[in-house]
Design a protein around this motif. Sequence first.
Motif, mmCIF file in Angstrom:
data_model
loop_
_atom_site.group_PDB
_atom_site.id
_atom_site.type_symbol
_atom_site.label_atom_id
_atom_site.label_comp_id
_atom_site.label_asym_id
_atom_site.label_seq_id
_atom_site.Cartn_x
_atom_site.Cartn_y
_atom_site.Cartn_z
ATOM 1 N N ARG A 177 -29.973 101.357 36.056
ATOM 2 C CA ARG A 177 -28.810 102.138 36.491
ATOM 3 C C ARG A 177 -29.227 103.289 37.381
ATOM 4 N N ARG A 234 -28.785 111.408 31.193
ATOM 5 C CA ARG A 234 -29.530 111.976 32.321
ATOM 6 C C ARG A 234 -30.619 112.907 31.808
ATOM 7 N N HIS A 291 -21.908 105.284 44.276
ATOM 8 C CA HIS A 291 -20.774 104.973 43.420
ATOM 9 C C HIS A 291 -21.030 105.540 42.040
ATOM 10 N N GLY A 292 -20.040 106.201 41.494
ATOM 11 C CA GLY A 292 -20.294 106.840 40.210
ATOM 12 C C GLY A 292 -19.483 106.262 39.078
ATOM 13 N N GLU A 293 -19.835 106.659 37.894
ATOM 14 C CA GLU A 293 -19.016 106.550 36.690
ATOM 15 C C GLU A 293 -18.723 105.124 36.209
ATOM 16 N N SER A 294 -19.110 104.095 36.972
ATOM 17 C CA SER A 294 -18.827 102.752 36.478
ATOM 18 C C SER A 294 -19.756 102.459 35.305
ATOM 19 N N ASN A 295 -19.300 101.615 34.400
ATOM 20 C CA ASN A 295 -20.071 101.463 33.167
ATOM 21 C C ASN A 295 -20.609 100.059 32.965
ATOM 22 N N ARG A 316 -25.964 108.529 38.559
ATOM 23 C CA ARG A 316 -24.522 108.792 38.513
ATOM 24 C C ARG A 316 -23.792 107.951 37.493
ATOM 25 N N GLN A 317 -24.406 106.838 37.104
ATOM 26 C CA GLN A 317 -23.740 105.960 36.149
ATOM 27 C C GLN A 317 -24.076 106.329 34.709
ATOM 28 N N LEU A 318 -24.774 107.460 34.516
ATOM 29 C CA LEU A 318 -25.184 107.856 33.168
ATOM 30 C C LEU A 318 -24.395 109.083 32.708
#
Lengths: 350, 306
Positions: A129, A139, B301-305, A132-134
């Motif tokens: 990942r 983090r 791209h952010g926040e996708s899980n 930003r996806q954490l």
Amino acid sequence: MAGVTLRQVRKSFGSTEVVHGVDVAIADGEFCVLVGPSGCGKSTLLRMIAGLENISAGEIRIGDRIVNQVHPKERDIAMVFQNYALYPHMTVAANMGFSLALRGETKALIAARVRTAAEILGLAPYLERYPRQLSGGQRQRVAMGRAIVRNPQVFLFDEPLSNLDAKLRVAMRTEIKELHQRLKTTTVYVTHDQIEAMTMADKIVVMHDGLVEQIGAPLELYDRPANRFVAGFIGSPAMNFLPARVNGGCISLSSGVDISLPIKAKLEANREVILGIRPEHLEIAADGFAAEVVVIEPTGSETQLFARVGGQEIVAVFRERHEFAPGQHVRLRPRADCAHFFDPSSGQRI
Amino acid sequence: MTGEHGRWRRLRTNRDWLGFWFMLPAAAFLLLFLVYPLGLGIWLSFTDARIGSPGNWIGLENYEWIIGDAKFQTAVFFTLLYTLVASAFKFAIGLYLALLLNQAMPFKAIIRAVVLIPFIVPTVLSAIAFWWIFDPQFSVISWSLKKLGWIQGNINFLGDAWNARWSVIFANVWRGVPFIAISLLAGLQTLPPSLYEAATLDGATRWQMFRYVTYPLLTPIIAVVMTFSVLFTFTDFQLIKVLTNGGPAGSTELMATMSYNTAILGSRIGEGSAVSTAMVPFLLAAIMFSWFGLQRRKWQHGESND
């Protein structure tokens, strides 16, 4: 692994000196917390150990080596930043392995070290990942993973938990302490939160205005604060300070209330002192001094009582439950062995 | 009568229609000043219109004619060369300047203001200045090189085909660098300093910091800035018009100047329109390239899980 020794370390920005001659010896494997209010120079000191700020005067040793002129990357330290400072365009694995990749290690070795660190921190499912996806806590763990992977002599933490919410902060506190117990790497940890300092440290360095106020184990600072600043800084709610005078067999508050306390030999008669009593060391007793209840704050596990004693406000904390009403008069007594005395002018402990 | 009245009231108060009314002024603007001229240009390119005659539909005849025209082929070749070379230099110099200006140094604010000068001077003015710099007799460059003893005679900057091409490219680079430098500087200033501290502790050299931290984080801004720069350069007109007017012998003719010279000065409006319409596919290709090739990176791209 190695200890860290600071000798008469000073730091000036232009003509303003912000760290005025600090001496600290951190033993090998010790968890040392630098704590103090913002602007006390603790972060500057940490950044000097890291090599991100140069040292205006004095000497910093890591192990046996004086590192004043050593480039940060040669110091064999790893740092965890307050905002994590993860590279946003790299995956978790690449973030953690970046230092090894720069050193020219083989891909297999990097992957193995990253995997080990990720397993220690519970990051294994997130290696591909992007930051930003954490979540914030994840983090934070990646930032620690980046430090662990390098297997450095010293870990430096710069307020690593201050961007997390209260609940996560408590959980990460335990996690960092556990990690330290497992890896036994010398750690220097900066925080402004005295609870963090008390719960995590082997050794606390309390700083204020660029000076070290006291160095000691957490309970030592709590039981025998060297001065008024440390006494007020360590412990929550903060210690009550009451101006008083030694009057024969008892202590007379400046407001006229007499408190009976055993007088130590060092306290000569008629001497002006500051009496310091922690809120948790006040108890309800028939022979105590009179106080008027102002506000009651029950938190469930304990009850905080704000009361007025001859025009001065004091705080008391009770584990047991009492029925109080504002305006009511109660009698409070300090536990005899838990009173602190400070010199009114110097603030030093008597 | 009352029904008519009610409908009008509904048109005035209904939320969807209200949105339409608010959009109308902007839409009218776009239609009048963008869609209409573009459409008219494309329409004219299919006619034999000349100044003073509205022209008749002649289909693709104009395009067939210009494709076989050596002047047009030269213009396409030089427009592409001009765009590619100038953009590459502008990018390299602009990025270098941005990195330089991002360092702590004395008189930073003044130096940043100075860098902007080529951008704020009207193009025609700077073109006239370059005209003097490239003058066959009074060129300051020729004069300096002669004083240094490096050359004997004056350099014929704008009189020789390739000299003229490199000269106008140089002028375009000079004018275009500030836009890129200042835009990239703004991008650089959004990068958190703690990343560089982390990279320092990770053991990165200055080059490695640029290669693995600065450059990848700057790519989204580079993509936007360079798309604009390529579009501006491809459609450049003023600089060429003033400096060489396409000469010598059409060697520095761009598609934009050729279109103008053919349609307005040569009064062959249909043919000139075909030249300018021929620019559209190139511009679309540049936009598509930046859209698909340089679009948002995965890490942005952010926040996708998942």
